[in-house]
Design an enzyme around this catalytic site. Structure first.
Site, mmCIF file in Angstrom:
data_model
loop_
_atom_site.group_PDB
_atom_site.id
_atom_site.type_symbol
_atom_site.label_atom_id
_atom_site.label_comp_id
_atom_site.label_asym_id
_atom_site.label_seq_id
_atom_site.Cartn_x
_atom_site.Cartn_y
_atom_site.Cartn_z
ATOM 1 N N GLY A 221 11.116 58.550 77.694
ATOM 2 C CA GLY A 221 9.779 58.601 78.275
ATOM 3 C C GLY A 221 9.526 59.980 78.842
ATOM 4 O O GLY A 221 8.663 60.712 78.382
ATOM 5 N N PHE A 222 10.322 60.312 79.844
ATOM 6 C CA PHE A 222 10.310 61.651 80.441
ATOM 7 C C PHE A 222 8.943 62.006 81.001
ATOM 8 O O PHE A 222 8.579 63.175 81.089
ATOM 9 C CB PHE A 222 10.770 62.701 79.422
ATOM 10 C CG PHE A 222 11.967 62.270 78.610
ATOM 11 C CD1 PHE A 222 13.173 62.004 79.238
ATOM 12 C CD2 PHE A 222 11.881 62.107 77.241
ATOM 13 C CE1 PHE A 222 14.277 61.592 78.497
ATOM 14 C CE2 PHE A 222 12.980 61.690 76.504
ATOM 15 C CZ PHE A 222 14.189 61.435 77.132
ATOM 16 N N ARG B 292 24.698 57.156 97.095
ATOM 17 C CA ARG B 292 25.771 56.412 96.451
ATOM 18 C C ARG B 292 25.531 56.341 94.941
ATOM 19 O O ARG B 292 24.396 56.158 94.494
ATOM 20 C CB ARG B 292 25.822 54.986 97.020
ATOM 21 C CG ARG B 292 26.987 54.156 96.500
ATOM 22 C CD ARG B 292 27.233 52.931 97.376
ATOM 23 N NE ARG B 292 26.268 51.863 97.174
ATOM 24 C CZ ARG B 292 26.415 50.875 96.280
ATOM 25 N NH1 ARG B 292 27.463 50.839 95.486
ATOM 26 N NH2 ARG B 292 25.503 49.933 96.177
ATOM 27 N N THR C 196 26.135 55.559 83.514
ATOM 28 C CA THR C 196 24.804 56.078 83.193
ATOM 29 C C THR C 196 24.438 57.250 84.093
ATOM 30 O O THR C 196 23.676 58.123 83.682
ATOM 31 C CB THR C 196 23.744 54.964 83.275
ATOM 32 O OG1 THR C 196 23.808 54.349 84.563
ATOM 33 C CG2 THR C 196 23.975 53.917 82.206
ATOM 34 N N GLN D 190 23.048 60.750 82.755
ATOM 35 C CA GLN D 190 21.796 61.351 83.226
ATOM 36 C C GLN D 190 21.983 62.833 83.538
ATOM 37 O O GLN D 190 21.128 63.665 83.231
ATOM 38 C CB GLN D 190 21.312 60.658 84.510
ATOM 39 C CG GLN D 190 20.578 59.375 84.293
ATOM 40 C CD GLN D 190 19.137 59.613 83.872
ATOM 41 O OE1 GLN D 190 18.846 60.506 83.080
ATOM 42 N NE2 GLN D 190 18.236 58.829 84.386
ATOM 43 N N GLU E 231 15.808 63.189 87.681
ATOM 44 C CA GLU E 231 15.155 64.488 87.555
ATOM 45 C C GLU E 231 15.922 65.605 88.249
ATOM 46 O O GLU E 231 16.003 66.724 87.740
ATOM 47 C CB GLU E 231 13.710 64.370 88.024
ATOM 48 C CG GLU E 231 12.953 63.547 86.993
ATOM 49 C CD GLU E 231 11.589 63.063 87.424
ATOM 50 O OE1 GLU E 231 10.630 63.765 87.121
ATOM 51 O OE2 GLU E 231 11.488 61.984 88.031
HETATM 52 MO MO1 MOS Z 1 8.725 61.133 85.229
HETATM 53 S S1 MOS Z 1 8.226 63.085 84.699
HETATM 54 O O1 MOS Z 1 8.415 61.270 86.898
HETATM 55 O O2 MOS Z 1 7.641 60.045 84.517
#
Ligand code: MOS
Length: 733
Positions: free
Chosen positions: A240-241, A623, A629, A633, A700
């Site tokens: 998605g990003f 934590r 995953t 990430q 992010e």
């Molecule tokens: Mo993400 S760039 O906060 O959908």
């Protein structure tokens, strides 16, 4: 401190994905499925004067052709940041206006995809063209400053602490530089696609999305339908990003066509169209001024950002929010401006503000370190803080200094020769070592979760959240497996699905900090309810055993969770498909995640090709709840940072508009051979205030600072300070 990789519940959908069993929207098949394709505008701004669809209608198998003359009954979705649901306020084809190259002008539906594509290519339009503007160096009328903007003021307000301009003027050592970040497109591998079908008056949408709630409520507005008659099903999104974080333009088309034809319709937006009809990371320019004393105390910072938006929407810039919060600089001023350009509305792309801001700000910090002749690692440590500069509130937890110390130890930073162009490999290649930091807000979204235990040993859990490959199901599974001692294959986790819990946007790295406390809370509530059903039962029984004792087949409970200090009204927004996250500012504290990245680059002799040789990234995300995953990430974030630093740019020819390199051959990304060993470590200390689980966000922050660390390493290798991205061979020749 936690090393990676380390154990935890493995990615629970890994086997399905490898076997092709994970279902994405476009995987939906029906015997009566129809296929749609779009014809798009070939001018950058103006009006459709006439449109000829005769040749398209004559193609065998074509069932429907729609243009703006057929779409008058439908409504625009509104912008997601202005009370609406769409990535942009406007819906293409509701009028004859063309706002950008590549905007849809016609929809073709046919029995086969081939016929739809052939027919769409035969649609001919004539236009009245108007001049367009694509540069950040726009005339004054196209520049939007804070005053009078229709967006919420908080998004535009200057970020101010102390008196930065006075402190900068007084500072003994100054940096004043401008950094440019190009437009970029995120290109998730799963294309934006919709399958729409009507079942007994209910519209069912299959679409990979970060926001099934916005699709439901946005489509309800567009079609004039009761939202209860729309279901959105999104068990998987193939990346998605930020691109899939709101209602897209193709969803309405698929829904309208399916209703008109009485059959399911699939519309997959091809890669080239996706560059023009979904959001992207806008171009931005950043002037950074830093003032310091000789001892390396930074006394002033000013961050002025100009960012591109569309002509029809104000997509806000919010770059200084991160730079203000990275260090304890007492005098800070951040200012955001927007420049109207003739493009689709840009939007959120992974670390939307923090990636460009950290490239600029962390490059400037490196420049300051050289001016002061202080090690750039040491300069950062000297300006550490435990207080939020903008609000004066304490930080809920901040282990950035620990990230820097641990990263330096693992990287071997002590062995660095500070002099630029001083370190050489045996073959004469220049070696450069760079460091940079990142921060990202720790936000939280409200949830209404339901959990059920059944007599056959299954645990059913549903919550607001979307699986887009980041591993949200696995994060939830880690909690439920530990709390309820259920085997992972007995878990049924329904997310991204409006038939389960009310769905909220999954973005802004708030997924884990929202669903993990919800899962903990739900598991606790379930065990308490079970205990009441079978009072006095032996300790340590499994949910199914207690159900058997109580003579029950199933028990279900609902829990609600929200951010600290959030009013109950957020649950109304959640149920209405509106964004309702909170953070980083909470009533009693400010909460951020942090990263420190150490990078070695090699600049080859003669060719001057730049290669990243190794990366060490140490992260403070509270934590670590899902080790497998989380590790993945961070690796993904580092790869993005390498792409941003050395490869990615969406090329624009200002004469024609649109994006020229609109495919994966010419939008250059790092490939596997470009990716060096990446060492990942987590501080793994629970945040004591943000939620009971101690988790902040990770998705992010992992990429924030990577590009700056690479740019700083390139400077260290070559003595050349490159203040734009991507950095290319010609910049260091
Ligand atoms: Mo993400 S760039 O906060 O959908």
């Amino acid at each position: 401190m936690t090393d990676s990789p380390f154990p935890g519940t493995p990615r629970i959908d890994a086997r399905d994905k490898v076997c092709g069993a994970a279902l994405y929207a476009a995987d939906q098949g029906r015997p009566d499925m129809l296929h749609a394709a779009l014809a798009v505008a070939t001018i950058n701004r103006g009006e459709v004067r006439s449109i000829d669809t005769r040749a398209a209608r004559a193609v065998a198998g074509v069932r429907l052709v729609l243009t703006h003359t057929d779409m008058g009954d439908y409504k625009a979705p509104g912008h997601v940041l202005a009370g609406g649901f769409g990535f942009q306020s406007m819906q293409p084809m509701l009028s004859n206006q063309i706002a950008y190259r590549g905007q849809p002008i016609a929809l073709v539906v046919a029995d086969s995809l081939e016929a739809a594509i052939e027919a769409a290519a035969l649609i001919k339009a004539r236009y009245d063209e108007q001049p367009s503007q694509l540069s950040l160096d726009a005339p004054a009328k196209d520049i939007v400053a804070q005053q009078g903007s229709p967006l919420p003021q908080a998004m535009f307000a200057d970020k101010v602490a102390g008196d930065a301009d006075a402190a900068f003027a007084r500072a003994g050592v100054q940096v004043d530089a401008v950094y440019a970040h190009p437009p970029q497109h995120q290109n998730p591998i799963e294309l934006v696609s919709t399958v729409a079908e009507w079942r007994k008056g209910t519209l069912v949408i299959h679409e990979g999305t970060q926001n099934s709630g916005a699709i439901r409520h946005g489509l309800a507005r567009q079609l004039g339908l009761d939202p209860a008659r729309i279901e959105v099903i999104s068990p998987q999104a193939g990346g998605g990003f930020g691109l899939k974080n709101s209602l897209q333009m193709q969803t309405l088309f698929a829904a309208v066509a399916a209703r008109k034809l009485g059959q399911p319709v699939k519309l997959v937006v091809p890669r080239g169209q996706q560059f023009h009809d979904t959001s992207f990371r806008p171009a931005s320019r950043h002037r950074i001024q830093l003032g310091a004393d000789a001892a390396g105390t930074i006394t002033a910072a000013i961050h002025e950002a100009d960012q591109q938006t569309s002509r029809h929407d104000l997509f806000p810039g919010s770059y200084a929010e991160m730079s203000a919060r990275l260090y304890g600089i007492p005098n800070f001023r951040g200012r955001e401006r927007l420049v109207r350009t003739d493009v689709q509305t840009p939007g959120f792309m992974r670390a939307p503000y923090e990636q460009p801001a950290s490239f600029a700000f962390e490059s400037a910090i490196d420049e300051l370190a050289y001016k002061l002749a202080i090690d750039p690692l040491e300069l950062r440590l000297r300006n550490d803080t435990q207080t939020d500069v903008l609000t004066g509130k304490p930080l809920s937890s901040r282990f950035l200094a620990e990230c820097l110390h641990e990263g330096a130890r693992r990287f071997g930073w002590r062995r660095r020769n500070a002099l630029p162009a001083s370190m050489k490999a045996a073959d004469g290649a220049a070696i450069g070592w760079g460091v940079a930091c990142g921060a990202y807000k720790a936000a939280t979204s409200p949830t209404m979760a339901r959990i059920a235990a059944t007599g056959d040993g299954r645990i059913l859990f549903t919550v607001a959240g979307h699986e887009m490959g980041q591993g949200m199901r696995t994060a939830i599974a880690n909690v439920l497996v530990r709390r309820l001692r259920v085997a992972p294959d007995m878990l049924v986790i329904r997310i991204g699905d409006t038939r389960g819990a009310p769905q909220h946007l999954t973005a802004g790295s708030w997924g884990t900090a929202s669903v993990v406390p919800a899962a903990e809370h739900a598991a606790q509530a379930l065990m308490e309810t079970l205990a009441e059903l079978a009072p006095g039962h032996a300790p340590g029984l499994l949910p199914a055993q207690i159900l058997a004792l109580a003579g029950r087949e199933r028990v279900e409970v609902e829990v609600r969770n929200k951010a600290p200090g959030q009013p109950d009204a957020v649950f109304g927004r959640l149920q209405g498909g509106m964004p309702a996250p909170m953070g980083p500012v909470y009533p009693d504290f400010v909460s951020m995640s942090y990263a420190a990245h150490f990078v070695e680059v090699i600049v080859e002799p003669v060719t001057r090709r730049i290669r990243v040789a190794r990366v060490v990234s140490v992260i403070d995300c509270g934590r670590v709840v899902s080790p497998v995953t989380a590790d993945s990430q961070v690796r993904g974030g580092v790869v993005w940072g390498i792409g941003a630093a050395l490869r990615e740019i969406s090329e624009v020819d200002p004469r024609y508009g649109g994006f020229l390199n609109a495919d994966l051959a010419e939008y250059v990304l790092p490939v596997h051979a470009d990716i060096p060993p990446i060492e990942v470590a987590f501080i793994d200390k629970p945040d004591p205030l943000l939620n009971a689980s101690g988790v902040k966000g990770l998705g992010e922050v992992a990429m924030v600072g990577v590009a700056a660390a690479i740019a700083n390493a390139v400077y260290h290798a070559t003595g050349k300070r490159v203040r734009h991205l991507p950095i290319r061979i010609e910049d260091v020749l």
